[in-house]
Scaffold this active site. Sequence first.
Site, PDB file in Angstrom:
ATOM      1  N   GLY A 168       0.794  -1.231   0.000  1.00  0.00           N
ATOM      2  CA  GLY A 168       0.000   0.000   0.000  1.00  0.00           C
ATOM      3  C   GLY A 168       0.821   1.273   0.000  1.00  0.00           C
ATOM      4  O   GLY A 168       0.347   2.312   0.457  1.00  0.00           O
ATOM      5  N   HIS A 223       0.955   0.576 -13.338  1.00  0.00           N
ATOM      6  CA  HIS A 223       1.699  -0.633 -13.678  1.00  0.00           C
ATOM      7  C   HIS A 223       3.185  -0.270 -13.810  1.00  0.00           C
ATOM      8  O   HIS A 223       3.518   0.739 -14.427  1.00  0.00           O
ATOM      9  CB  HIS A 223       1.170  -1.221 -14.992  1.00  0.00           C
ATOM     10  CG  HIS A 223       1.855  -2.486 -15.365  1.00  0.00           C
ATOM     11  ND1 HIS A 223       1.555  -3.702 -14.776  1.00  0.00           N
ATOM     12  CD2 HIS A 223       2.872  -2.732 -16.231  1.00  0.00           C
ATOM     13  CE1 HIS A 223       2.340  -4.631 -15.281  1.00  0.00           C
ATOM     14  NE2 HIS A 223       3.156  -4.074 -16.165  1.00  0.00           N
ATOM     15  N   ASP A 231      -9.546  -1.225 -19.019  1.00  0.00           N
ATOM     16  CA  ASP A 231     -10.605  -1.785 -19.866  1.00  0.00           C
ATOM     17  C   ASP A 231     -10.701  -3.290 -19.584  1.00  0.00           C
ATOM     18  O   ASP A 231     -10.167  -3.765 -18.573  1.00  0.00           O
ATOM     19  CB  ASP A 231     -10.402  -1.421 -21.343  1.00  0.00           C
ATOM     20  CG  ASP A 231      -9.158  -2.057 -21.941  1.00  0.00           C
ATOM     21  OD1 ASP A 231      -8.574  -2.968 -21.311  1.00  0.00           O
ATOM     22  OD2 ASP A 231      -8.775  -1.662 -23.057  1.00  0.00           O
TER      23      ASP A 231
HETATM   24  C1  GRF Z   1       3.360  -1.031  -7.684  1.00  0.00           C
HETATM   25  O1  GRF Z   1       4.657  -1.175  -8.197  1.00  0.00           O
HETATM   26  C2  GRF Z   1       2.349  -0.935  -8.787  1.00  0.00           C
HETATM   27  O2  GRF Z   1       2.856  -0.411  -9.976  1.00  0.00           O
HETATM   28  C3  GRF Z   1       1.962  -2.369  -9.009  1.00  0.00           C
HETATM   29  O3  GRF Z   1       1.995  -2.958  -7.733  1.00  0.00           O
HETATM   30  C4  GRF Z   1       2.919  -2.258  -6.904  1.00  0.00           C
HETATM   31  C5  GRF Z   1       2.193  -1.924  -5.627  1.00  0.00           C
HETATM   32  O4  GRF Z   1       3.060  -1.439  -4.652  1.00  0.00           O
HETATM   33  N1  GRF Z   1       0.686  -2.462  -9.663  1.00  0.00           N
HETATM   34  P1  GRF Z   1       2.494  -0.798  -3.313  1.00  0.00           P
HETATM   35  O5  GRF Z   1       1.601  -1.842  -2.661  1.00  0.00           O
HETATM   36  O6  GRF Z   1       1.746   0.442  -3.685  1.00  0.00           O
HETATM   37  O7  GRF Z   1       3.697  -0.503  -2.486  1.00  0.00           O
END
Ligand code: GRF
Length: 198
Positions: A20, A117, A149
């Site tokens: 998080g 992502h 999407d």
């Molecule tokens: C992030 O690197 C995000 O891009 C990916 O999952 C990770 C989550 O990290 N979808 P966190 O839980 O916000 O530290």
Amino acid sequence: MTEREAQKKPRVAILISGTGSNMLAIIEACKSSALDAEIALVVSDNPNAPGLAKARDAGIETVSAVYERGVPREKNERLIAETIKNKKIDWIVLAGFMKILSADFVKQFPGRIVNIHPSMLPAFPGAHAIRDALEAQADCAGVTIHIVDEFVDHGPILAQEEVPIQPGDTEESLAERVHAVEHRLYPKTLQQLFHEDI
Ligand code: GRF
């Protein structure tokens, strides 16, 4: 701020599965008014996600929506969809949510779900983007923020930033620099999206 002004803020649900840290960056941005939004709900499919306790510490309502094995995805998503509707959420923000949302779920909130992502999509979709970029000996990893999407790690791109891979990088060192970019870029992009600057 008057109650009326507070009511005008877009209501956001953040979906997480783990640490998080992006969720916290978004919460902090709301506190500092860099992001004009109300985080009304944090949902996790993982009841032990460390992010859930952090959300509760920040005074935010949390919901655990544990997925049952062997049950259709749409059924597992029902609690999340109902809670989001009941809470009159305007935007759903995925921040490390590791479940793939069904097309049925996405259709219920068209254009209202945002994902982050850790790659320059369409390069390296999937759950191990940073590792995959290293293994492919790519020049860079990156960060993509996009509308969700019905396809995985796909949809209109709102923002992207490259994170160059340096000699000797490990998954950990690269992930740390990717996260630093994410924590800056996600709140900024959400502010633009919610207030129609993009
Ligand atoms: C992030 O690197 C995000 O891009 C990916 O999952 C990770 C989550 O990290 N979808 P966190 O839980 O916000 O530290």
